[in-house]
Design a protein around this motif. Structure first.
Motif, PDB file in Angstrom:
ATOM      1  N   GLN A 144    -122.134  -9.771 -56.725  1.00  0.00           N
ATOM      2  CA  GLN A 144    -121.190  -9.698 -57.844  1.00  0.00           C
ATOM      3  C   GLN A 144    -119.767  -9.496 -57.339  1.00  0.00           C
ATOM      4  N   ASN A 145    -119.596  -8.670 -56.311  1.00  0.00           N
ATOM      5  CA  ASN A 145    -118.270  -8.454 -55.724  1.00  0.00           C
ATOM      6  C   ASN A 145    -117.719  -9.741 -55.129  1.00  0.00           C
ATOM      7  N   ARG A 146    -118.575 -10.507 -54.443  1.00  0.00           N
ATOM      8  CA  ARG A 146    -118.121 -11.783 -53.857  1.00  0.00           C
ATOM      9  C   ARG A 146    -117.741 -12.778 -54.948  1.00  0.00           C
ATOM     10  N   LEU A 147    -118.542 -12.838 -56.008  1.00  0.00           N
ATOM     11  CA  LEU A 147    -118.248 -13.739 -57.117  1.00  0.00           C
ATOM     12  C   LEU A 147    -116.937 -13.333 -57.795  1.00  0.00           C
ATOM     13  N   ASP A 148    -116.752 -12.041 -58.031  1.00  0.00           N
ATOM     14  CA  ASP A 148    -115.502 -11.557 -58.628  1.00  0.00           C
ATOM     15  C   ASP A 148    -114.306 -11.909 -57.754  1.00  0.00           C
ATOM     16  N   ALA A 149    -114.454 -11.779 -56.431  1.00  0.00           N
ATOM     17  CA  ALA A 149    -113.363 -12.119 -55.501  1.00  0.00           C
ATOM     18  C   ALA A 149    -113.033 -13.606 -55.588  1.00  0.00           C
ATOM     19  N   PHE A 150    -114.051 -14.455 -55.708  1.00  0.00           N
ATOM     20  CA  PHE A 150    -113.815 -15.897 -55.879  1.00  0.00           C
ATOM     21  C   PHE A 150    -113.031 -16.149 -57.162  1.00  0.00           C
ATOM     22  N   TYR A 151    -113.482 -15.568 -58.266  1.00  0.00           N
ATOM     23  CA  TYR A 151    -112.775 -15.742 -59.541  1.00  0.00           C
ATOM     24  C   TYR A 151    -111.327 -15.255 -59.441  1.00  0.00           C
ATOM     25  N   GLN A 152    -111.102 -14.179 -58.739  1.00  0.00           N
ATOM     26  CA  GLN A 152    -109.745 -13.644 -58.531  1.00  0.00           C
ATOM     27  C   GLN A 152    -108.899 -14.655 -57.753  1.00  0.00           C
ATOM     28  N   ARG A 153    -109.480 -15.198 -56.657  1.00  0.00           N
ATOM     29  CA  ARG A 153    -108.747 -16.166 -55.808  1.00  0.00           C
ATOM     30  C   ARG A 153    -108.307 -17.394 -56.584  1.00  0.00           C
ATOM     31  N   VAL A 154    -109.140 -17.852 -57.522  1.00  0.00           N
ATOM     32  CA  VAL A 154    -108.834 -19.097 -58.242  1.00  0.00           C
ATOM     33  C   VAL A 154    -108.172 -18.838 -59.593  1.00  0.00           C
ATOM     34  N   HIS A 199    -122.975 -19.322 -55.167  1.00  0.00           N
ATOM     35  CA  HIS A 199    -123.468 -18.093 -55.812  1.00  0.00           C
ATOM     36  C   HIS A 199    -124.990 -18.106 -55.801  1.00  0.00           C
ATOM     37  N   ARG A 200    -125.555 -16.977 -55.388  1.00  0.00           N
ATOM     38  CA  ARG A 200    -127.014 -16.848 -55.360  1.00  0.00           C
ATOM     39  C   ARG A 200    -127.431 -15.683 -56.244  1.00  0.00           C
ATOM     40  N   CYS A 201    -128.503 -15.890 -56.991  1.00  0.00           N
ATOM     41  CA  CYS A 201    -129.049 -14.810 -57.799  1.00  0.00           C
ATOM     42  C   CYS A 201    -130.557 -14.997 -57.903  1.00  0.00           C
ATOM     43  N   LYS A 202    -131.221 -13.958 -58.397  1.00  0.00           N
ATOM     44  CA  LYS A 202    -132.663 -14.089 -58.582  1.00  0.00           C
ATOM     45  C   LYS A 202    -133.092 -13.349 -59.826  1.00  0.00           C
ATOM     46  N   GLN A 203    -134.221 -13.802 -60.340  1.00  0.00           N
ATOM     47  CA  GLN A 203    -134.830 -13.199 -61.509  1.00  0.00           C
ATOM     48  C   GLN A 203    -136.302 -12.975 -61.206  1.00  0.00           C
ATOM     49  N   ARG A 204    -136.824 -11.875 -61.727  1.00  0.00           N
ATOM     50  CA  ARG A 204    -138.252 -11.571 -61.552  1.00  0.00           C
ATOM     51  C   ARG A 204    -138.981 -11.981 -62.825  1.00  0.00           C
ATOM     52  N   LEU A 205    -140.011 -12.779 -62.664  1.00  0.00           N
ATOM     53  CA  LEU A 205    -140.826 -13.245 -63.790  1.00  0.00           C
ATOM     54  C   LEU A 205    -142.172 -12.540 -63.773  1.00  0.00           C
ATOM     55  N   THR A 206    -142.651 -12.196 -64.948  1.00  0.00           N
ATOM     56  CA  THR A 206    -144.020 -11.712 -65.099  1.00  0.00           C
ATOM     57  C   THR A 206    -144.729 -12.704 -66.009  1.00  0.00           C
ATOM     58  N   ILE A 207    -145.883 -13.178 -65.557  1.00  0.00           N
ATOM     59  CA  ILE A 207    -146.617 -14.211 -66.284  1.00  0.00           C
ATOM     60  C   ILE A 207    -147.920 -13.616 -66.816  1.00  0.00           C
TER      61      ILE A 207
END
Length: 132
Positions: free
Chosen positions: A119-129, A93-101
């Motif tokens: 999110q769709n790929r992650l949901d499909a994984f959760y469904q499979r398992v 699973h890959r995700c990103k966050q934008r930081l402001t400093i």
């Protein structure tokens, strides 16, 4: 400023929430979906709860090494990679966050970047398992 972003990402990779807190301003906002968390304690509690819940429901949950992508002098993307395993099935699973400093070297805004395809790929994984 990039070092602050790097310290933030690395501290989350290592579940070192005390160090994460030191990178955040007292009024830091974390926007994730429709939710807004304010302050280092609330933000780090959310990260820690996410980690604990993930490790309870999955057989294995490991963090990869985050990396930083500069946007400009005060804003950066932090890219995270999570390695999930459940019932012999693996998912990255890959995700990103934008930081402001801020000009005092503290993160004052974290924005989770929603990616519907991921999110769709992650949901499909959760469904499979059988977790969804």
């Amino acid at each position: 400023m990039k070092e602050v972003a790097k310290r933030f990402g690395t501290s989350l990779d290592e579940d070192d929430f005390n160090t994460t807190k030191t990178t955040l301003s007292e009024d830091c906002k974390y926007i994730i979906g429709n939710e807004i968390l304010i302050g280092p304690e609330n933000i780090c509690r959310s990260y820690e709860q996410n980690m604990q819940e993930g490790r309870k429901k999955l057989d294995v949950l490991e963090w990869g090494q985050s990396w930083i992508e500069p946007i400009d002098e005060t804003r950066f993307y932090v890219h995270f990679t999570d390695y999930l395993t459940h019932k012999g099935q693996k998912y990255i699973h890959r995700c990103k966050q934008r930081l402001t400093i801020s000009d005092i070297g503290k993160i004052n805004l974290i924005e989770h970047i929603f990616d519907q395809e991921e999110q769709n790929r992650l949901d499909a994984f959760y469904q499979r398992v059988g977790l969804k």
